[in-house]
Design an enzyme around this catalytic site. Structure first.
Site, PDB file in Angstrom:
ATOM      1  N   CYS A 182       0.351  -3.584  -2.646  1.00  0.00           N
ATOM      2  CA  CYS A 182       0.737  -3.415  -1.244  1.00  0.00           C
ATOM      3  C   CYS A 182       0.036  -4.509  -0.448  1.00  0.00           C
ATOM      4  O   CYS A 182      -0.486  -5.461  -1.015  1.00  0.00           O
ATOM      5  CB  CYS A 182       0.353  -2.027  -0.743  1.00  0.00           C
ATOM      6  SG  CYS A 182      -1.415  -1.669  -0.886  1.00  0.00           S
ATOM      7  N   THR A 183       0.004  -4.388   0.857  1.00  0.00           N
ATOM      8  CA  THR A 183      -0.547  -5.457   1.693  1.00  0.00           C
ATOM      9  C   THR A 183      -2.042  -5.638   1.478  1.00  0.00           C
ATOM     10  O   THR A 183      -2.511  -6.735   1.173  1.00  0.00           O
ATOM     11  CB  THR A 183      -0.266  -5.171   3.176  1.00  0.00           C
ATOM     12  OG1 THR A 183       1.131  -4.972   3.363  1.00  0.00           O
ATOM     13  CG2 THR A 183      -0.736  -6.333   4.050  1.00  0.00           C
TER      14      THR A 183
END
Length: 248
Positions: A182-183
């Site tokens: 994810c980020t």
């Protein structure tokens, strides 16, 4: 570029959230910082921007709390602050999954460092010879900005849609190594914990998410930009604002 942007999180039991909220709000206000801090029973999530000295001081303040002493912020620079105001908010979850899988006292999810992941992707398998599957745990509009090559993407609109999707596809990962990403690490860690709980045997989160990967190894095996939740909208593999690109 004179503005320092940091993001970090930790799953840790926080029983004094009201007091912590008041303290952090006052500190950030005094230092002139902008951004958002989320506090929940399961932990803390931090996005802040400001001058280097102010950022260093708030990080030192966070580290003075023994529960947060090992926070490792991811850092990028910008010409202007990507936030307009400072907010410290109380929430039920620092990232909403609507599944009671996070127990901070039980420890973190298994993780793989950026450099090790790059080695795996370079040769197409992990250290045990298992095929490596990259699993994007972000929302559909984030994925459009960029993702790892050949990543699995379930086109979810919100993170609470992830558990039923992974349950339906659990058998796809038999005898494979899954790396959730994810980020910044928070969603992929929660996803990895959930996947372990439902019986996915070989699962890791990407330590520090895409942003840490960019910071340590660049954009190898990744195409496009990384969506971020501030006015920059996205950053490129050199962690600079991806100017002139529309990602939503």
């Amino acid at each position: 570029m004179s503005v320092v942007n940091i993001s970090c999180y930790k799953f840790v039991a926080l029983s004094d959230r009201e007091a912590l909220k008041a303290d952090l709000a006052a500190r950030c206000e005094d230092l002139g910082l902008k951004g958002t801090i989320l506090l929940a029973p399961e932990g803390i999530n931090v996005f802040l921007a400001g001058p280097r000295e102010a950022i260093d001081r708030i990080v030192a303040h966070l580290h003075a709390d023994p529960r947060l002493a090992d926070l490792v912020p991811k850092v990028s620079l910008s010409a202007e602050p990507p936030f307009h105001r400072m907010r410290v908010r109380l929430k039920q979850e620092i990232i909403t999954m609507k599944m009671p899988v996070i127990r901070p006292e039980a420890g973190r999810a298994p993780s793989v460092a950026a450099a090790t992941l790059k080695q795996w992707l370079d040769r197409g398998c992990d250290d045990e010879g298992r095929p490596v599957v990259m699993l994007d745990t972000r929302n559909d509009y984030e994925v459009k900005a960029g993702t790892f090559d050949n990543a699995v993407d379930y086109q979810i609109g919100i993170f609470s849609e992830f558990p039923p999707q992974i349950a339906a596809h659990r058998d796809d990962y038999t005898s494979k190594t899954v790396v959730s990403f994810c980020t910044g690490g928070i969603r992929c860690e929660k996803a990895a914990i959930h996947m372990k709980a439902i019986g996915v045997e070989h699962v890791y989160q990407l330590e520090g998410g895409i942003l840490r990967y960019f910071e340590e190894v660049g954009g190898a095996h990744y195409h496009g930009d990384c969506f971020v939740f501030d006015e920059r909208e996205a950053v490129s593999a050199d962690l600079q604002p991806a100017r002139g690109r529309v990602h939503r």
